[in-house]
Design a protein around this motif. Sequence first.
Motif, PDB file in Angstrom:
ATOM      1  N   GLU A  48       0.703  -1.241   0.005  1.00 34.48           N
ATOM      2  CA  GLU A  48       0.019   0.139  -0.017  1.00 34.48           C
ATOM      3  C   GLU A  48       0.984   1.297   0.164  1.00 34.48           C
ATOM      4  O   GLU A  48       0.519   2.382  -0.589  1.00 34.48           O
ATOM      5  CB  GLU A  48      -0.901  -0.021   1.411  1.00 34.48           C
ATOM      6  N   SER A  49       2.294   1.178   0.344  1.00 37.44           N
ATOM      7  CA  SER A  49       2.871   2.232   0.539  1.00 37.44           C
ATOM      8  C   SER A  49       3.207   2.982  -1.057  1.00 37.44           C
ATOM      9  O   SER A  49       3.766   3.876  -1.124  1.00 37.44           O
ATOM     10  CB  SER A  49       4.398   2.031   1.346  1.00 37.44           C
ATOM     11  N   GLN A  50       3.096   1.952  -1.963  1.00 39.13           N
ATOM     12  CA  GLN A  50       3.094   2.351  -3.412  1.00 39.13           C
ATOM     13  C   GLN A  50       2.025   3.199  -4.034  1.00 39.13           C
ATOM     14  O   GLN A  50       2.254   3.270  -5.163  1.00 39.13           O
ATOM     15  CB  GLN A  50       3.596   1.081  -4.035  1.00 39.13           C
ATOM     16  N   GLY A  51       0.934   3.215  -3.271  1.00 40.53           N
ATOM     17  CA  GLY A  51      -0.199   3.890  -3.606  1.00 40.53           C
ATOM     18  C   GLY A  51      -0.061   5.274  -3.987  1.00 40.53           C
ATOM     19  O   GLY A  51      -0.514   5.901  -4.987  1.00 40.53           O
ATOM     20  N   TYR A  52       0.645   6.019  -3.239  1.00 46.58           N
ATOM     21  CA  TYR A  52       0.988   7.440  -3.552  1.00 46.58           C
ATOM     22  C   TYR A  52       1.594   7.936  -4.559  1.00 46.58           C
ATOM     23  O   TYR A  52       1.184   8.767  -5.418  1.00 46.58           O
ATOM     24  CB  TYR A  52       1.853   8.121  -2.375  1.00 46.58           C
ATOM     25  N   PRO A  53       2.716   7.083  -5.044  1.00 45.97           N
ATOM     26  CA  PRO A  53       3.398   7.323  -6.557  1.00 45.97           C
ATOM     27  C   PRO A  53       2.371   7.021  -7.595  1.00 45.97           C
ATOM     28  O   PRO A  53       2.333   7.853  -8.539  1.00 45.97           O
ATOM     29  CB  PRO A  53       4.374   6.274  -6.645  1.00 45.97           C
ATOM     30  N   VAL A  54       1.420   6.128  -7.254  1.00 52.90           N
ATOM     31  CA  VAL A  54       0.274   5.991  -8.677  1.00 52.90           C
ATOM     32  C   VAL A  54      -0.470   7.057  -8.648  1.00 52.90           C
ATOM     33  O   VAL A  54      -0.879   7.423  -9.583  1.00 52.90           O
ATOM     34  CB  VAL A  54      -0.260   4.547  -8.043  1.00 52.90           C
ATOM     35  N   ILE A  55      -1.050   7.714  -7.422  1.00 46.41           N
ATOM     36  CA  ILE A  55      -1.931   8.936  -7.365  1.00 46.41           C
ATOM     37  C   ILE A  55      -1.161   9.989  -7.900  1.00 46.41           C
ATOM     38  O   ILE A  55      -1.965  10.722  -8.790  1.00 46.41           O
ATOM     39  CB  ILE A  55      -1.914   9.102  -5.807  1.00 46.41           C
ATOM     40  N   LEU A  56       0.166  10.189  -7.798  1.00 45.06           N
ATOM     41  CA  LEU A  56       0.830  11.253  -8.509  1.00 45.06           C
ATOM     42  C   LEU A  56       0.807  11.091  -9.955  1.00 45.06           C
ATOM     43  O   LEU A  56       0.866  12.204 -10.854  1.00 45.06           O
ATOM     44  CB  LEU A  56       2.325  11.509  -7.855  1.00 45.06           C
ATOM     45  N   MET A  57       1.053   9.762 -10.312  1.00 42.57           N
ATOM     46  CA  MET A  57       1.225   9.560 -11.724  1.00 42.57           C
ATOM     47  C   MET A  57      -0.112   9.721 -12.362  1.00 42.57           C
ATOM     48  O   MET A  57      -0.084  10.391 -13.678  1.00 42.57           O
ATOM     49  CB  MET A  57       1.758   8.219 -12.060  1.00 42.57           C
ATOM     50  N   THR A  58      -1.073   9.412 -12.078  1.00 38.49           N
ATOM     51  CA  THR A  58      -2.459   9.643 -12.380  1.00 38.49           C
ATOM     52  C   THR A  58      -2.683  11.114 -12.557  1.00 38.49           C
ATOM     53  O   THR A  58      -3.188  11.552 -13.427  1.00 38.49           O
ATOM     54  CB  THR A  58      -3.708   9.037 -11.457  1.00 38.49           C
ATOM     55  N   GLN A  59      -2.457  11.936 -11.653  1.00 36.45           N
ATOM     56  CA  GLN A  59      -2.568  13.362 -11.719  1.00 36.45           C
ATOM     57  C   GLN A  59      -1.880  14.162 -12.602  1.00 36.45           C
ATOM     58  O   GLN A  59      -2.539  14.797 -13.426  1.00 36.45           O
ATOM     59  CB  GLN A  59      -2.329  13.997 -10.074  1.00 36.45           C
ATOM     60  N   HIS A  60      -0.767  13.792 -12.992  1.00 31.83           N
ATOM     61  CA  HIS A  60       0.010  14.521 -13.902  1.00 31.83           C
ATOM     62  C   HIS A  60      -0.155  13.966 -15.311  1.00 31.83           C
ATOM     63  O   HIS A  60      -0.063  14.798 -16.214  1.00 31.83           O
ATOM     64  CB  HIS A  60       1.826  14.374 -13.238  1.00 31.83           C
ATOM     65  N   PHE A  61      -0.179  12.839 -15.504  1.00 35.22           N
ATOM     66  CA  PHE A  61      -0.173  12.045 -16.650  1.00 35.22           C
ATOM     67  C   PHE A  61      -1.915  11.969 -17.283  1.00 35.22           C
ATOM     68  O   PHE A  61      -1.997  11.838 -18.399  1.00 35.22           O
ATOM     69  CB  PHE A  61       0.513  10.599 -16.729  1.00 35.22           C
ATOM     70  N   GLY A  62      -2.722  12.390 -16.356  1.00 40.33           N
ATOM     71  CA  GLY A  62      -3.983  12.455 -16.522  1.00 40.33           C
ATOM     72  C   GLY A  62      -4.827  11.160 -16.889  1.00 40.33           C
ATOM     73  O   GLY A  62      -6.063  11.074 -17.112  1.00 40.33           O
ATOM     74  N   THR A  63      -4.164   9.959 -16.429  1.00 34.61           N
ATOM     75  CA  THR A  63      -4.799   8.708 -16.560  1.00 34.61           C
ATOM     76  C   THR A  63      -4.109   7.611 -15.901  1.00 34.61           C
ATOM     77  O   THR A  63      -2.920   7.888 -15.296  1.00 34.61           O
ATOM     78  CB  THR A  63      -4.681   8.413 -18.178  1.00 34.61           C
TER      79      THR A  63
END
Length: 370
Positions: A48-63
């Motif tokens: 679950e600690s790897q969720g934050y990077p996924v959130i940021l990737m979604t925010q900046h790449f838009g998907t």
Amino acid sequence: MQRMIENFRIGRHAMRYSAFVPRLYNLCRSFGFVRERMMPSRAFCSDESQGYPVILMTQHFGTFPFDHGRVGGKVAVNRHGPYAHHGEDLVIVQASHVGYDADSRRFGVYRRHRTADRAFGDNCGKLCAVLRWYQEEYRHACEQVLCGVLDGEAAVSVDNQFLDESRPEGLFLDLDRVIDRASGPVKVLSTAKVFRPSSDLRQRLSETDWQEPPRAIGSGLTADLFTFRRPPAADIEGHDILEAALQAAMPALVTSAHPALDAARYHTQAEFDRTYRSFLREPCYRDKNLLFIAGINIDISPREAFPFPLIKFVPWAAYVCLRDGSSFLMEQHEISDALQRQPLENPERLSFDEAIQRMADADEIRLPID
């Protein structure tokens, strides 16, 4: 091996994920990637600690990023084909991960806030679990090889277990570098044999060590004095490919001051090389833009007021292959400097609140089947 691992530098190359992801996005744009065609992918562990990077990737790449990862952060290279069908400008981030407690300055641990006692646990749990058997074998060997003076001369007492070279698994001493095998044992004990030390070992230890009664060799059993042998392990998904990947480096890892960190560093180095070679044989990326970057995620345990870990990304290397047929590798200093030169601002980043509200307010689409 330790020298190779240490080529993966940490210090100045580490950057917060809140800085890394917009810089990565802007680096992709600098290569001509188009936002509407960009499809990110991540090869992370399942923690679950790897969720934050996924959130940021979604925010900046838009998907939301495609999932290229297996436990421990291995790249599922058999997913290249499906992934390539999802976009034209492709961005893959691979990262092994390691926990870090800033208060104790320990690597390999992470506070599990959702558990009953909020205790620290292994991180990456998979990497640490793979290491444990080897660490225990090493600890036992450090206690069962004794060096000192016996009957007036320098001697090495070796437990009989470590003289049996036909064992199917365990730690195996490089006996020619530890004992003088040519002269044979000078004394036979109930569970061990005593030998004169090899000239190599005699020089490694201090003269004081050879003037005291025999005592455990301890940290004097360095990585170049032993190897491991273990039949291929299997987990619930079959052959444990993570253990197989780490096995060659195990002597360096069990003698390291930061075994979990070095395991993550070595694994990322191996994964970049393996995945890079899979691209060279993969036709699905032709006529597309591709940026593959590998590094480690350092999961800094969050303080009470923070919902997510303060993760830092440390890049190791990158591979870029463009639609026009050009391609190139970027070593650690090159990809680190290239990222540092990129702006932190991304005016195209997604607003989660606005996007979620827009979807909630949209006209309902009814399904035609009861």
